[in-house]
Design an enzyme around this catalytic site. Structure first.
Site, PDB file in Angstrom:
ATOM      1  N   ASP A  26       7.688 -20.426  -5.574  1.00 20.93           N
ATOM      2  CA  ASP A  26       6.936 -20.836  -4.205  1.00 20.93           C
ATOM      3  C   ASP A  26       5.390 -21.137  -3.778  1.00 20.93           C
ATOM      4  O   ASP A  26       5.055 -20.883  -5.172  1.00 20.93           O
ATOM      5  CB  ASP A  26       7.093 -20.017  -3.440  1.00 20.93           C
ATOM      6  CG  ASP A  26       7.114 -20.011  -1.850  1.00 20.93           C
ATOM      7  OD1 ASP A  26       7.649 -20.870  -1.112  1.00 20.93           O
ATOM      8  OD2 ASP A  26       7.214 -19.047  -1.002  1.00 20.93           O
ATOM      9  N   ASN A  74      17.905 -23.778   2.366  1.00 22.47           N
ATOM     10  CA  ASN A  74      17.205 -25.192   1.874  1.00 22.47           C
ATOM     11  C   ASN A  74      17.418 -26.280   2.509  1.00 22.47           C
ATOM     12  O   ASN A  74      17.338 -27.179   3.091  1.00 22.47           O
ATOM     13  CB  ASN A  74      16.846 -25.303   0.463  1.00 22.47           C
ATOM     14  CG  ASN A  74      15.881 -24.319  -0.043  1.00 22.47           C
ATOM     15  OD1 ASN A  74      15.670 -24.360  -1.260  1.00 22.47           O
ATOM     16  ND2 ASN A  74      14.827 -23.591   0.900  1.00 22.47           N
TER      17      ASN A  74
END
Ligand code: V07
Length: 245
Positions: A26, A74
């Site tokens: 991340d 996503n």
């Protein structure tokens, strides 16, 4: 090797390296934003980190490395970003596959391949084929992966197998596990999440039941072998009980 890398290496017991390390990569967008760069620059630098960490993990003796590359959530990102992200598996495999083959690394995929663009699937199929006989580290990419979806799909497959009279044995943990994408892999010993978020984000919910969790504020593009050594060192200081006293 930097001094701090060799110092951290000496603190680590080579006989107790975590067998399976999973990573939530991340902070690529935030890394780029802080530099006034487009998000794509963060993703590109993120791939560089993947290259470096894969190399280092295999040298360290990690047996399975699972990387969360793209989640089922996503797809809600802007089209341009999805297109960019979907160019990365091909780019990575194009440049790294020869080295992965040479280093005896086996590429695996977890997630639903159905929604992946055809060229991505083709590149990955080649990666799976060319490394299928390798016996060193398993490099497991989670691509279009979501843990709840994985669990629901396992339940559906078991119901279907039962309907066809093909269910092998009673429904227990071992049978359930055999229907997950991760069938045949050990559960992760260590989960690393970068970028200061303290969530699992629908990643390996079943498999992480007894996993040691390690978080860092470092953004993924800045994550390096020393950070990984620090995580392994912390892991080795912990006492794992698996629910026992
Ligand atoms: C992606 C780089 C790492 C940071 C997280 C987001 C961007 C490697 C791959 C990959 C995936 C499958 C494969 C080979 C390589 C990848 C996506 C994004 C979608 F077989 N990095 N990386 N895939 N990022």
């Amino acid at each position: 090797m930097s001094t701090s890398e060799s110092e951290w290496r000496q603190k680590i017991d080579p006989d107790r390296i975590p067998g399976h390390v999973a990573m939530i990569m991340d902070g690529n967008g935030r890394w780029a934003k802080e530099r006034g760069l487009p998000r794509s620059a963060g993703h590109r630098q993120g791939v560089e980190t993947v290259r470096q960490i894969v190399r280092f993990s295999s040298e360290l003796g990690i047996k399975v490395l699972t990387l969360f590359a793209f989640s089922t959530e996503n797809w809600r990102r802007p089209a341009w970003e999805i297109n960019f992200l979907m160019s990365l598996p091909e780019q990575y495999l194009h440049s790294e596959l020869p080295e992965l083959v040479k280093k005896n690394v086996r590429v695996k995929l977890i997630g639903d391949p159905a929604r992946l663009p055809e060229p991505v699937r083709r590149a990955i199929d080649k990666g799976l084929r060319d490394t299928g006989g390798n016996t060193g580290m398993t490099l497991n990419f989670a691509l279009n992966y979501g843990s709840r979806m994985e669990i629901v799909q396992a339940a559906q497959a078991m119901v279907e197998a039962d309907r066809q009279g093909k269910l092998r044995g009673p429904v227990n943990e071992a049978l359930f596990t055999s229907y997950l994408y991760t069938a045949g892999l050990p559960d992760p010993d260590l989960l690393i999440r970068t970028s200061g978020e303290y969530r699992l984000s629908n990643f390996l919910l079943w498999q992480l039941a007894y996993t040691e969790l390690w978080f860092t504020d470092v953004y993924w593009p800045d994550f390096n072998p020393v950070h990984l050594l620090q995580a392994v060192y912390d892991f080795q200081q912990r006492e794992r009980r698996f629910g026992k006293v």
